[in-house]
Design a protein around this motif. Structure first.
Motif, PDB file in Angstrom:
ATOM      1  N   ASN A 109      13.949   1.151 -49.911  1.00 51.35           N
ATOM      2  CA  ASN A 109      14.801  -0.036 -49.819  1.00 51.35           C
ATOM      3  C   ASN A 109      15.834  -0.003 -50.920  1.00 51.35           C
ATOM      4  O   ASN A 109      15.705   0.716 -51.897  1.00 51.35           O
ATOM      5  N   ASP A 110      16.868  -0.823 -50.806  1.00 50.26           N
ATOM      6  CA  ASP A 110      17.929  -0.834 -51.818  1.00 50.26           C
ATOM      7  C   ASP A 110      17.508  -1.536 -53.101  1.00 50.26           C
ATOM      8  O   ASP A 110      18.018  -1.229 -54.177  1.00 50.26           O
ATOM      9  N   ASP A 111      16.594  -2.503 -52.995  1.00 49.69           N
ATOM     10  CA  ASP A 111      16.227  -3.293 -54.177  1.00 49.69           C
ATOM     11  C   ASP A 111      15.119  -2.603 -54.971  1.00 49.69           C
ATOM     12  O   ASP A 111      13.945  -2.792 -54.738  1.00 49.69           O
TER      13      ASP A 111
END
Length: 215
Positions: A209-211
């Motif tokens: 994921n990006d986070d």
């Protein structure tokens, strides 16, 4: 209530020294390190130390949860059965002036030493990081949730929580076990077919994921 921690036999076996001594019996896991420290130097510790990191369920009667007994061939009285030698909190076979029983509960009935439960069955699972193509084989408890498996996997990837965990393209419910998520355990099927289970292991794929989490 707090969910109990499950352990594999392998995890228990790692605690096999005088300074770190665990055993399992009747489906539960116990840390006897404090007991060993309390009775340090006592010869009655020998059978316990010899079985450090092992399962000692054969010492106990599964119905009474007490040490197995037998009829003493000499006195004809019921005595604890300790073929590997008498150990801490087991009374001597005959009356002795140096035996005191003011220790309270015997260690095998003292819940203070219990640290968790022994898994009913272990499972191997392959975790594939699709971002780095790295694979890791983990031996886990069949009762473990995916969240608990994630905690173990943090040793190999400290940002494991920043990935979406999937099996066969479907997002996994991290609060459920492998079986509850529909990931089959085929060990019995392989056994019946006389096949080596190591030839195939179910895989979980991790998608980044990006986070990026801070763990």
């Amino acid at each position: 209530m707090r969910r109990p921690r499950y352990y594999t036999p392998t995890e228990v076996s790692l605690h096999n020294t005088i300074d770190d001594l665990w055993v399992s019996y009747l489906g539960r896991v116990y840390n006897l390190t404090p007991l060993v420290e309390e009775y340090k130097g006592n010869i009655l510790l020998k059978p316990i130390i010899e079985n450090a990191g092992k399962d000692i369920s054969h010492w106990f009667d599964p119905e009474t949860k007490d040490i197995r007994t037998h009829i003493d061939p000499i006195s004809r009285c019921v005595k604890y059965y300790t073929p590997r030698g008498r150990f801490v909190h087991v009374p001597p076979p005959c009356p002795r002036s140096d035996w005191v029983n003011d220790f309270g509960k015997p260690w095998w009935r003292d819940g203070r030493f219990e640290v968790g439960l022994l898994t009913a069955k272990t499972r191997w699972i392959r975790i594939i990081n699709t971002l780095t193509s790295q694979e890791q084989m983990l031996e886990v408890c069949s009762e473990d949730t995916l969240d608990e498996i994630l905690q173990c996997y943090l040793y190999y990837n400290s940002h494991a929580a920043s990935y979406t965990w999937k099996y066969d393209g479907v997002n996994l419910d991290m609060s459920k076990t492998l079986s509850e998520n529909g990931i089959p355990d085929k060990d019995e099927e392989f056994y019946q077919c006389l096949m080596d289970r190591d030839l195939y292991t179910e895989s979980i794929c991790l998608y980044f994921n990006d986070d990026l989490s801070e763990i």
